[in-house]
Design a protein around this motif. Structure first.
Motif, PDB file in Angstrom:
ATOM      1  N   GLY A  23     -10.836  -9.437  -8.806  1.00  0.00           N
ATOM      2  CA  GLY A  23      -9.768 -10.348  -9.420  1.00  0.00           C
ATOM      3  C   GLY A  23      -8.586  -9.684  -9.718  1.00  0.00           C
ATOM      4  N   CYS A  24      -7.465 -10.003  -9.350  1.00  0.00           N
ATOM      5  CA  CYS A  24      -6.183  -9.387  -9.544  1.00  0.00           C
ATOM      6  C   CYS A  24      -5.221 -10.045 -10.623  1.00  0.00           C
ATOM      7  N   LEU A  25      -4.752  -9.171 -11.540  1.00  0.00           N
ATOM      8  CA  LEU A  25      -3.548  -9.426 -12.230  1.00  0.00           C
ATOM      9  C   LEU A  25      -2.475  -8.560 -12.244  1.00  0.00           C
ATOM     10  N   VAL A  26      -1.104  -9.254 -11.752  1.00  0.00           N
ATOM     11  CA  VAL A  26      -0.099  -8.417 -11.472  1.00  0.00           C
ATOM     12  C   VAL A  26       1.002  -8.997 -12.025  1.00  0.00           C
ATOM     13  N   ASN A  27       2.097  -8.068 -12.372  1.00  0.00           N
ATOM     14  CA  ASN A  27       3.352  -8.409 -12.763  1.00  0.00           C
ATOM     15  C   ASN A  27       4.130  -8.467 -11.577  1.00  0.00           C
ATOM     16  N   GLY A  28       4.771  -9.712 -11.187  1.00  0.00           N
ATOM     17  CA  GLY A  28       5.854  -9.589  -9.985  1.00  0.00           C
ATOM     18  C   GLY A  28       4.917 -10.194  -8.746  1.00  0.00           C
ATOM     19  N   ALA A  29       5.408 -11.192  -8.001  1.00  0.00           N
ATOM     20  CA  ALA A  29       5.030 -11.618  -6.707  1.00  0.00           C
ATOM     21  C   ALA A  29       4.837 -10.672  -5.614  1.00  0.00           C
ATOM     22  N   GLY A  30       5.891  -9.881  -5.406  1.00  0.00           N
ATOM     23  CA  GLY A  30       5.691  -8.840  -4.358  1.00  0.00           C
ATOM     24  C   GLY A  30       4.885  -7.969  -4.684  1.00  0.00           C
ATOM     25  N   LEU A  31       4.595  -7.266  -5.966  1.00  0.00           N
ATOM     26  CA  LEU A  31       3.708  -6.121  -6.347  1.00  0.00           C
ATOM     27  C   LEU A  31       2.382  -6.880  -6.200  1.00  0.00           C
ATOM     28  N   ALA A  32       2.046  -8.347  -6.664  1.00  0.00           N
ATOM     29  CA  ALA A  32       0.854  -8.996  -6.317  1.00  0.00           C
ATOM     30  C   ALA A  32       0.342  -8.960  -5.074  1.00  0.00           C
ATOM     31  N   MET A  33       1.257  -9.304  -4.085  1.00  0.00           N
ATOM     32  CA  MET A  33       0.914  -9.397  -2.870  1.00  0.00           C
ATOM     33  C   MET A  33       0.563  -8.167  -2.207  1.00  0.00           C
ATOM     34  N   ALA A  34       1.311  -6.963  -2.507  1.00  0.00           N
ATOM     35  CA  ALA A  34       1.031  -5.797  -2.308  1.00  0.00           C
ATOM     36  C   ALA A  34      -0.341  -5.263  -2.452  1.00  0.00           C
ATOM     37  N   THR A  35      -0.826  -5.716  -3.994  1.00  0.00           N
ATOM     38  CA  THR A  35      -1.852  -5.256  -4.623  1.00  0.00           C
ATOM     39  C   THR A  35      -3.240  -5.795  -3.729  1.00  0.00           C
ATOM     40  N   MET A  36      -2.974  -7.129  -3.244  1.00  0.00           N
ATOM     41  CA  MET A  36      -4.137  -7.714  -2.512  1.00  0.00           C
ATOM     42  C   MET A  36      -4.135  -7.040  -1.336  1.00  0.00           C
ATOM     43  N   HIS A  87     -10.882   0.682 -17.973  1.00  0.00           N
ATOM     44  CA  HIS A  87     -10.871   1.714 -17.075  1.00  0.00           C
ATOM     45  C   HIS A  87      -9.354   2.207 -16.963  1.00  0.00           C
ATOM     46  N   PRO A  88      -8.832   2.892 -17.400  1.00  0.00           N
ATOM     47  CA  PRO A  88      -7.421   3.350 -17.018  1.00  0.00           C
ATOM     48  C   PRO A  88      -7.265   3.907 -15.767  1.00  0.00           C
ATOM     49  N   ALA A  89      -5.937   3.573 -15.341  1.00  0.00           N
ATOM     50  CA  ALA A  89      -5.675   4.342 -13.801  1.00  0.00           C
ATOM     51  C   ALA A  89      -4.230   4.556 -13.584  1.00  0.00           C
ATOM     52  N   GLN A  90      -3.967   5.848 -13.166  1.00  0.00           N
ATOM     53  CA  GLN A  90      -2.362   6.333 -13.208  1.00  0.00           C
ATOM     54  C   GLN A  90      -1.575   5.589 -11.949  1.00  0.00           C
ATOM     55  N   THR A  91      -2.350   5.390 -10.713  1.00  0.00           N
ATOM     56  CA  THR A  91      -1.392   4.710  -9.570  1.00  0.00           C
ATOM     57  C   THR A  91      -2.259   3.642  -9.091  1.00  0.00           C
ATOM     58  N   MET A  92      -1.492   3.099  -8.273  1.00  0.00           N
ATOM     59  CA  MET A  92      -1.923   1.754  -7.833  1.00  0.00           C
ATOM     60  C   MET A  92      -3.143   1.917  -6.728  1.00  0.00           C
ATOM     61  N   ASP A  93      -3.039   3.017  -6.264  1.00  0.00           N
ATOM     62  CA  ASP A  93      -4.382   3.416  -5.085  1.00  0.00           C
ATOM     63  C   ASP A  93      -5.437   3.623  -6.080  1.00  0.00           C
ATOM     64  N   GLU A  94      -5.375   4.684  -6.922  1.00  0.00           N
ATOM     65  CA  GLU A  94      -6.559   4.943  -7.662  1.00  0.00           C
ATOM     66  C   GLU A  94      -7.072   3.801  -8.376  1.00  0.00           C
ATOM     67  N   ALA A  95      -6.401   2.895  -8.894  1.00  0.00           N
ATOM     68  CA  ALA A  95      -6.612   1.735  -9.564  1.00  0.00           C
ATOM     69  C   ALA A  95      -7.568   0.569  -8.598  1.00  0.00           C
ATOM     70  N   VAL A  96      -6.917   0.537  -7.509  1.00  0.00           N
ATOM     71  CA  VAL A  96      -7.675  -0.364  -6.523  1.00  0.00           C
ATOM     72  C   VAL A  96      -8.890   0.027  -5.898  1.00  0.00           C
ATOM     73  N   GLN A  97      -9.190   1.413  -5.999  1.00  0.00           N
ATOM     74  CA  GLN A  97     -10.040   2.057  -5.259  1.00  0.00           C
ATOM     75  C   GLN A  97     -11.189   1.952  -6.387  1.00  0.00           C
ATOM     76  N   LYS A  98     -10.914   2.352  -7.484  1.00  0.00           N
ATOM     77  CA  LYS A  98     -11.936   2.093  -8.783  1.00  0.00           C
ATOM     78  C   LYS A  98     -12.272   0.580  -8.771  1.00  0.00           C
ATOM     79  N   ALA A  99     -11.526  -0.506  -8.762  1.00  0.00           N
ATOM     80  CA  ALA A  99     -11.978  -1.637  -8.692  1.00  0.00           C
ATOM     81  C   ALA A  99     -12.895  -2.042  -7.800  1.00  0.00           C
ATOM     82  N   ILE A 100     -12.553  -1.780  -6.625  1.00  0.00           N
ATOM     83  CA  ILE A 100     -13.638  -1.925  -5.397  1.00  0.00           C
ATOM     84  C   ILE A 100     -14.921  -1.514  -5.765  1.00  0.00           C
ATOM     85  N   GLU A 101     -14.954  -0.015  -6.079  1.00  0.00           N
ATOM     86  CA  GLU A 101     -16.083   0.671  -6.508  1.00  0.00           C
ATOM     87  C   GLU A 101     -17.015  -0.152  -7.444  1.00  0.00           C
ATOM     88  N   LEU A 102     -16.216  -0.362  -8.549  1.00  0.00           N
ATOM     89  CA  LEU A 102     -16.957  -1.054  -9.557  1.00  0.00           C
ATOM     90  C   LEU A 102     -17.484  -2.372  -9.287  1.00  0.00           C
TER      91      LEU A 102
END
Lengths: 291, 378
Positions: free
Chosen positions: B253-266, B360-375
């Motif tokens: 599940g993704c909660l992002v501020n901004g549409a462009g960043l939300a797409m980039a997060t997906m 779970h805190p994360a510093q970068t987008m990549d770190e956060a995404v990988q952590k979320a997938i793992e969890l």
């Protein structure tokens, strides 16, 4: 140097007395932008923050203060009217931040703006920030740095993400420009890229696109034919399902066109590297940019 | 907002376009009663917000009442590309001698309304555009003047060079369609097909209209056109809460501020081999109530196994955002792991606040995404 703004940029803020307009005007002023007037019908004669005169019309603001640029925070129903008012008053640059402007209103406003000879940025955009020169809109000043890179984007926070990474890598910017996420916008990729190409201070630039329309493809063709400066791109929305509006009114894959894959293909065919992840943009730029 | 054929036809009719009479039925008995009223033969047409209805068997010609009963029975409840048919349009059948495509959309490049027309009516225009692009005639409409008489007539004559009476009817239909487009604040309006009967009378026998969401505020009546049953419940709840949300099929599940960043997060979730459960733009505010609404919508989906916040602070302060998220998660009973990535103003303070919680805190987008997938995979 920067694109579209310089030290003579004198700003009138339309909607200065609103919550967002007021907040961002303070931010713009704190950055050193010359905000010389505000405009809110019915509030003429007031002073914003005790110093900036507020007028009932943009024409009065321009006559009294020599404003030549408008930044618009007017609600959607009145935004297209505010754009035309600014153009009629003689503003040569109009930045419309407002999100949610009806598309038909923009279709009607566009020929008017063109006839008056004004440049329009937006609507539904974060505006532009030329580090060390001026901040017109809502881009956060804390993440930018003066330098040689130009950045143009259809997005807001994704732009901030990339600017942040550029700055962290020591790559400052000439101008960070958000052109907006709506289907009908004033300045498009092509206009911005022409300007960056002509700007001697901009040595390289980054283009952040997203699904919907074919502005990225048009820019790719132009870059291939005319641009010698290094360019790197990123396209958001690879995983967006077709037919769904992804937040931005213009971010929609319709009838199988406007996909991220098509855009990536066109950009790469024009010799423009397309980063798979936002974090790959800076390394890719460094790779092709022989300084 | 996409609306049904029968609703689009009501808009067309109110602008004087020649639309055959018709009414919707939700039951077989209603359909039969309508057919008896209109007379036979008639058409029974499924009303779903997707194309390809005919191919799926959702549009049937009915010469007899028994046919109406049989076809309405089959079509009601039918699943067309994931859309369940709950209404059928019963409309008098007309004899078709020739058919045309007439459509309008917003052309982003010219920043104008573009009229497109083709003598290859009744098929999907995207298909014509691919296979035979020269068969599509185009006219860009100057908003200062609208579709001028001579422009419309020129299009009419190019579509129908052999018959000036038909060309005139086509031209009139195009001008009416343009007025409907502008007055209704459409983003797309199509008549496909516009047909002539053997006696040379024109009819708009199918209609498609998409309305500009940005302009709904000045058409209060259009809210009633929204098909609430056809809307994904999550998307409906999000719309009512003022959030921009699109349901997808993954488990992050993704909660992002901004549409462009939300797409980039997906896209980044997908890049690292995960599957995003949704697109959600939470906007710039750190308001806990907004976060609660967003989390509630995302957690309605039982597939969601982890939640990922990706917030680029910018002008909003990260400690404010962190407090909003903490408050929201305390107000709810959440049993999936939550990863929070905060960057921007006061990010260190924001992360320090999160460190005191189970988030779970994360510093970068990549770190956060990988952590979320793992969890999500645990």
């Amino acid at each position: 140097m920067a694109i579209f703004v310089d030290k003579d940029t004198r700003v009138v803020v339309q909607g200065i007395t609103g919550r967002d307009g007021g907040f961002h005007t303070r931010e713009m002023m704190a950055y050193g932008t010359r905000v010389v007037a505000g405009c809110t019908p019915g509030r003429g004669g007031q002073k914003f923050e005790g110093s900036v005169p507020v007028f009932d019309t943009v024409k009065q603001a321009v006559q009294e203060t020599g404003a030549n640029t408008s930044v618009i925070f007017v609600p959607p129903a009145g935004a297209a009217g505010a754009i035309m008012e600014a153009a009629d008053a003689g503003c040569t640059l109009i930045v419309c931040i407002t999100e949610g402007v009806p598309t038909v209103d923009m279709v009607k406003a566009w020929p008017y703006v063109q006839e008056k000879g004004a440049r329009l940025i937006g609507p539904n955009c974060p505006g532009l920030l030329a580090p060390g020169i001026a901040k017109l809109g809502i881009l956060p000043a804390s993440i930018v740095k003066e330098g040689p890179v130009g950045l143009v984007s259809r997005s807001g926070t994704l732009t901030y993400e990339v600017v942040f990474q550029l700055t962290a890598a020591g790559l400052g910017q000439t101008t960070c420009l958000g052109i907006g996420g709506d289907p009908v916008i004033g300045t498009n990729f092509l206009d911005a890229i022409e300007a960056f190409n002509a700007d001697p201070a901009t040595e390289a630039f980054v283009m952040i696109g997203e699904i919907g329309g074919d502005a990225e493809e048009k820019a790719a063709a132009y870059i291939k034919a005319h641009v010698k400066k290094p360019v790197v791109s990123f396209i958001a929305g690879r995983t967006a399902p077709p037919g769904k509006r992804m937040g931005h009114a213009g971010a929609i894959v319709s009838g199988g066109s406007g996909t991220a894959a098509e855009k990536k293909k066109a950009l790469e065919a024009a010799g423009i590297p397309v980063a798979d992840r936002p974090m790959d943009i800076v390394p890719k730029l460094k790779e092709i940019w022989k300084r | 907002m996409n609306i049904h054929e029968y609703q689009a036809k009501e808009i067309f009719a109110s602008h004087g376009l020649p639309v055959p009479g018709g009414k919707v039925a939700t039951t077989v008995d209603e359909a039969v009663a309508l057919a008896n009223g209109f007379g036979l033969p008639c058409m029974v047409k499924s009303q779903v917000l997707t194309g390809g209805r005919g191919k799926a068997g959702g549009i049937k010609f009915c010469p007899t009442i028994d046919d109406v009963r049989k076809h309405a029975g089959n079509i009601l409840g039918m699943d067309i590309k994931g859309h369940i048919v709950r209404k059928v349009l019963v409309t008098p059948a007309v004899d078709i001698a020739s058919e045309y495509y007439v459509g309008m959309l917003i052309d982003r490049n010219t920043k104008r309304v573009l009229l497109m027309a083709s003598a290859e009516g009744g098929v999907e225009i995207e298909q014509v555009a691919k296979e035979n692009p020269d068969a599509i005639l185009k006219q860009s409409i100057d908003p200062r003047y609208g579709l001028l008489d001579h422009e419309a007539m020129d299009m009419g004559l190019r579509l129908c060079p052999e018959d000036v009476k038909k060309a005139r009817q086509l031209a009139a239909a195009m001008q009416k369609l343009y007025r409907a487009f502008v007055e209704a604040d459409a983003s797309l309006a199509e008549i496909n097909p516009f047909i002539f009967t053997p006696d040379g009378t024109g009819h708009a026998i199918d209609a498609k209209v998409n309305l500009d969401d940005n302009a709904l505020f000045r058409h209060p009546g259009y809210e009633a056109l929204r098909d609430l049953e056809a809307e994904d419940p999550g998307e409906r709840a999000a719309r009512e809460a003022g959030l921009s949300f699109v349901k997808l099929s993954g488990n992050v599940g993704c909660l992002v501020n901004g549409a462009g960043l939300a797409m980039a997060t997906m896209d980044l979730v997908n890049y690292y081999g995960g599957q995003p459960a949704n697109f959600l733009d939470i906007g710039g505010s750190s308001n806990p109530e907004k976060v609660v609404n967003a989390l509630t919508i995302i957690l309605e989906d039982p597939e969601v196994k982890a939640i990922l916040f990706n917030i680029f602070g910018g002008i909003t302060r990260c400690d404010d955002v962190a407090n909003g998220i903490i408050k929201a998660t305390q107000m709810m009973d959440i049993n999936v792991p939550i990863v929070v990535r905060l960057t921007g103003t006061n990010e260190a303070e924001g992360r320090a606040l999160l460190a005191k919680t189970a988030l779970h805190p994360a510093q970068t987008m990549d770190e956060a995404v990988q952590k979320a997938i793992e969890l999500a995979g645990k």
